[in-house]
Design an enzyme around this catalytic site. Sequence first.
Site, short mmCIF file in Angstrom:
data_model
loop_
_atom_site.label_atom_id
_atom_site.label_comp_id
_atom_site.label_asym_id
_atom_site.label_seq_id
_atom_site.Cartn_x
_atom_site.Cartn_y
_atom_site.Cartn_z
N SER A 51 -9.37 -1.49 7.18
CA SER A 51 -8.89 -1.27 5.82
C SER A 51 -8.06 -2.41 5.23
O SER A 51 -7.74 -2.36 4.04
CB SER A 51 -8.11 0.04 5.73
N LYS A 84 0.86 -1.19 0.00
CA LYS A 84 0.00 0.00 0.00
C LYS A 84 0.90 1.24 0.00
O LYS A 84 1.94 1.26 0.67
CB LYS A 84 -0.86 -0.06 1.27
N SER A 103 -9.60 1.31 2.58
CA SER A 103 -8.46 2.04 2.01
C SER A 103 -7.34 1.18 1.44
O SER A 103 -6.62 1.66 0.57
CB SER A 103 -7.91 3.02 3.04
#
Lengths: 83, 475
Positions: free
Chosen positions: B182, B83, B158
């Site tokens: 997330s 990420k 996310s």
Amino acid sequence: MSGPAGQDRQDAPAGRDHAAEFDRVMARAGLPVPAEWRAGTVASYAELMALTPLLRMADRPVGSEPSAVYRMRAGDDEGTKDV
Amino acid sequence: MSDPRALHELSVAEAGARLRSGALTSAELTRYTLERIAALNPTLRAFVTVTEERALKDADRADHELASGLDRGPLHGIPYALKDIFDTRGIRTTSHSWLMAEHVPDEDAEVESRLRAGGGVLVGKLATHEFALGGPSPELPFPPARNPWNTEHFTGASSSGAGAAVAAGLVRVAIGSDTSGSVRGPACHCGTVGLKPTYGLVSRRGAFPLSYALDHIGPLGWTVADTALATQVIAGHDPLDPGSVRRPVPDLVAGLGQGVRGLRIAYSPGWFRDDPATSPEVTAAIERVLAELGESGALVDEVELPPYGRFNACGRVIMAAEAYAIHEAELRRRPTAYGRYTYQRIAPAAGLSAADLVQALRLRQELADAVQRIVFDRYDVLVTATGLSPAPRLDAFPTDWPPPRELTAMQTIPFNVTGHPALALPTGLSGTGLPLGMQIAGRAFDEATVLRVGAAVEAITGHAARRPAAVPRPA
């Protein structure tokens, strides 16, 4: 502190003027509010404020300490937790 | 007979076995991965940066090391992705925000250091919501990731690129962060596995913070075993993360085939069964799985926990207060550099009082104690829902935050509040072909039992044998 789902989802107190309150909060914090974003930010503010009564309990003992209270350990040389 | 599966369908262990036998090289696997990313990413938007040159060098190094007998562990030579909130030395790390669009860190995040030391091959950085919060906004530097099961639909939360990348077979494992769900939200909506480890097990150092009290770092994988192997590599004490815990990391893989006979499973339908946002398909799929776990020798009992709304209020107030503290100066200085959703989610916390935060922190301890007393003093794991309905359409999100509740109804935040490990994994597909999911939480630092039950669920559902049938090719 138990009950079916949604039982304690509370709305904001009736008659609370979130928009005026929001404007005072943002002015005090010195935060500019882009005009096009204001309506959504007020709605988000109202939603957040509606959560705060759920944090409080009339029968909470004074000894109920926050989870952030440090529990120091002798010999904890690096300041990290042993478990 | 040769294995007819494509390379992206091999698990970490299967690909690793081929690398070690010489049947496959990391360079071949990495080139295949990069070609697949090039073909599918224009549709899925999972990656914001592809690190092709470095990946090919690292793959060559892994091949040389494995050939010379140096084995760095289960991810040696295996492509992975991060990420884009994790610092990567010399590689742009944007947090999906204009505010950090040119940010190139000088050091690696601790999880990246561990993955590199383990011989993994970083192929790129993944889409997120701005600063791991925002939402699927169109005005950010990169478009939102799309769900491989139906690209008109949301990815969950996310770690959006991580969910999309793993589901589409672009990588076997990806590392995300989970402050209110997330990792587990994208795992749920994208039909992958995702683990939020116990608070303190995996270092947060070098990940852009959202909430110091609630941030957790964890992997998404296509299978429970892949997820366990990735956790094994990234877990462990980091003296430079003040939340890190000094304790040995147990073997997370050894127990995966042991089944559930004799285990005690608590089930908490009271959080979601009568919630109007809950799809009956979600509940039915969980209860089918629980019935089969019972037939396999587990004891399953319903339990009544403190109301979900208290966990939600506690977590959201802490998260809002801490996110506001982190972003306060920039919100004053250049508010419109943030995406609209991000601003609308963080700025209102200016109205929280000091007492609000202290009450939330008191409630956090009370809720953690209640979960321990009601569940983990008597049961090995707790089963509940993850997402209450299949992934909504991306175009259902309104211009302004907050969206209608049913678009983001995930019941993941309780375990960010309590810190217990929680695994999201698929239970099947909805009538519209979108993934459904469940969540398994466990005792603190007992990821091994959580993963063991997860492996049993995976065997029951057979979901790992399915793949998104038709990821549209770029026009």
